[in-house]
Design a protein around this motif. Sequence first.
Motif, PDB file in Angstrom:
ATOM      1  N   VAL A 121     -23.036 -40.912 -25.587  1.00  0.00           N
ATOM      2  CA  VAL A 121     -23.651 -39.735 -25.399  1.00  0.00           C
ATOM      3  C   VAL A 121     -24.003 -40.482 -23.489  1.00  0.00           C
ATOM      4  N   ALA A 122     -23.781 -39.175 -23.101  1.00  0.00           N
ATOM      5  CA  ALA A 122     -23.792 -39.783 -21.763  1.00  0.00           C
ATOM      6  C   ALA A 122     -24.989 -39.102 -20.922  1.00  0.00           C
ATOM      7  N   PHE A 123     -25.947 -38.070 -21.583  1.00  0.00           N
ATOM      8  CA  PHE A 123     -27.535 -37.849 -21.138  1.00  0.00           C
ATOM      9  C   PHE A 123     -28.482 -38.373 -21.538  1.00  0.00           C
ATOM     10  N   PRO A 124     -29.037 -38.516 -20.992  1.00  0.00           N
ATOM     11  CA  PRO A 124     -30.704 -39.321 -21.026  1.00  0.00           C
ATOM     12  C   PRO A 124     -31.110 -38.603 -21.966  1.00  0.00           C
ATOM     13  N   VAL A 125     -32.489 -39.968 -22.910  1.00  0.00           N
ATOM     14  CA  VAL A 125     -33.068 -38.919 -23.911  1.00  0.00           C
ATOM     15  C   VAL A 125     -34.610 -39.075 -22.810  1.00  0.00           C
ATOM     16  N   GLU A 126     -35.145 -37.838 -23.527  1.00  0.00           N
ATOM     17  CA  GLU A 126     -36.468 -38.151 -22.677  1.00  0.00           C
ATOM     18  C   GLU A 126     -37.386 -38.024 -23.336  1.00  0.00           C
ATOM     19  N   VAL A 127     -38.204 -38.395 -22.818  1.00  0.00           N
ATOM     20  CA  VAL A 127     -40.167 -38.746 -23.844  1.00  0.00           C
ATOM     21  C   VAL A 127     -40.727 -38.423 -23.421  1.00  0.00           C
ATOM     22  N   ARG A 128     -41.980 -36.890 -23.948  1.00  0.00           N
ATOM     23  CA  ARG A 128     -43.128 -37.446 -22.976  1.00  0.00           C
ATOM     24  C   ARG A 128     -44.400 -37.117 -24.287  1.00  0.00           C
ATOM     25  N   PHE A 129     -45.485 -37.097 -23.872  1.00  0.00           N
ATOM     26  CA  PHE A 129     -46.840 -36.673 -24.384  1.00  0.00           C
ATOM     27  C   PHE A 129     -47.935 -36.089 -24.282  1.00  0.00           C
ATOM     28  N   THR A 130     -48.330 -35.438 -25.247  1.00  0.00           N
ATOM     29  CA  THR A 130     -49.553 -34.022 -25.177  1.00  0.00           C
ATOM     30  C   THR A 130     -50.634 -34.468 -25.353  1.00  0.00           C
ATOM     31  N   ALA A 131     -51.788 -33.668 -25.157  1.00  0.00           N
ATOM     32  CA  ALA A 131     -52.743 -34.272 -25.738  1.00  0.00           C
ATOM     33  C   ALA A 131     -52.977 -33.174 -27.316  1.00  0.00           C
TER      34      ALA A 131
END
Length: 441
Positions: free
Chosen positions: A338-348
């Motif tokens: 896999v060439a695409f980065p994995v995105e990690v985020r956070f919310t309330a």
Amino acid sequence: MARTHRPGSTWSNWAGTVRADDVDVYAPKDVEDLAKAVSLAARTGRKVKPIGAGHSFTAIGEPVHLQLQLHRITGIVAHDPETARVRVRAGTPLHVLNPALERLGLAMPNLGDIDQQTLSGALSTGTHGTGLDFTGLSGFVVGVEMVLADGSVVRYDDAHRPELVPAAALGLGALGVVTEYELQCVPSYLLRAHEAPSTLDAVLDGLESTVKESDHFEFYWFPHTDRVLTKTNTRLSDLTLYAPLPRWRSVLDDRILSNTVFEGLNRVTTAVPQAIPTLNQVSGRALSERTYTDASYRVFATQRTVRFRESELAVPREAVPALLTELKAYCDRRDEVVAFPVEVRFTAADDRWMSTAHGRETGYIAIHQYHRRDHTAYFQAFWSRARGVLGARPHWGKMHDFTADELRVAYPRYDDFVSLRDELDPERVFGNPYLASVLGD
């Protein structure tokens, strides 16, 4: 209606994952015109589906008979300087809305990283940004106006059935055609953006404190490596601190390297996929640190011209490290590269009935695959590992294979939403195959 009616059109979404042929298209000139179109379709047994920018990867916006395009129902209707509440027509693109809000001295409290969607498309599918003190975009909605299946126009707000705002604010296009939102905005603010390379172990070791102490934190992990790019945005109310990137740096980093060069690399690695792990190592180690300060919406949104497929799952915030570790173990085996980065985020947590963050602080893990490569094995491996995480919920606009039975367990207000749909659209005028799969017939 003949002036803006196009019979027999072909439609596809941005990612090319959904296509519909022989679709009638109509662009109503105002809410009254839209209501007449919906009423006529319902009386003649036709299904209606509004569409925004087509930026969803799922078939949530797939038309069956009649597609409504809302590009004539746009713009800010009114704003209250005292409360910072703004009424906005549903077809307004986010990249148009944000500068318009800035001219009023206002801004959205948070945004996602793409601004090409229409307001209704973003809100109806659960678009979110990152930041543990902030909900997804639907959490800012305090009022909704929409056209129901019988052509009537209803409004839910503080004075009219306020208990339904949490349902209609993120309605999946299943309840009616939204024509206007009332948004709770905030005074304009800047973001000081700090981007820096790191490693996955270092980020996960300090994740709890980093997420809690940052206004907006996210990171990108490069598969087949331990390399990570962190992004930390700090809110600033003093607008004199404006210090954007030099234009040459912005063009080089965000247009040339992140899009033009990245597109070229993906074309090459599609032909030679075994080169991907090495290129990811080079890319991860080539990342440089940068800091700049700009208007909030210009920092939140990034330019994306490389086409891809995407799946994103929402899990309890504390489950992010374990799920990422499992995903890394899968990628390390190199069954799939896999060439695409994995995105990690956070919310309330929020109270929106069909929100992926309903009732809990949430972590989001988004995976991507270049559109010219087969995503199937990678995405299915991700989904199978996430099913072991209590309450995993898929983003409504991003690819997944979760069934209605699974979603009913994951969403506490699922049955309430289905019951409201039965009340407002018993004949499924706004239905399509995707909604049938996630909500049942």
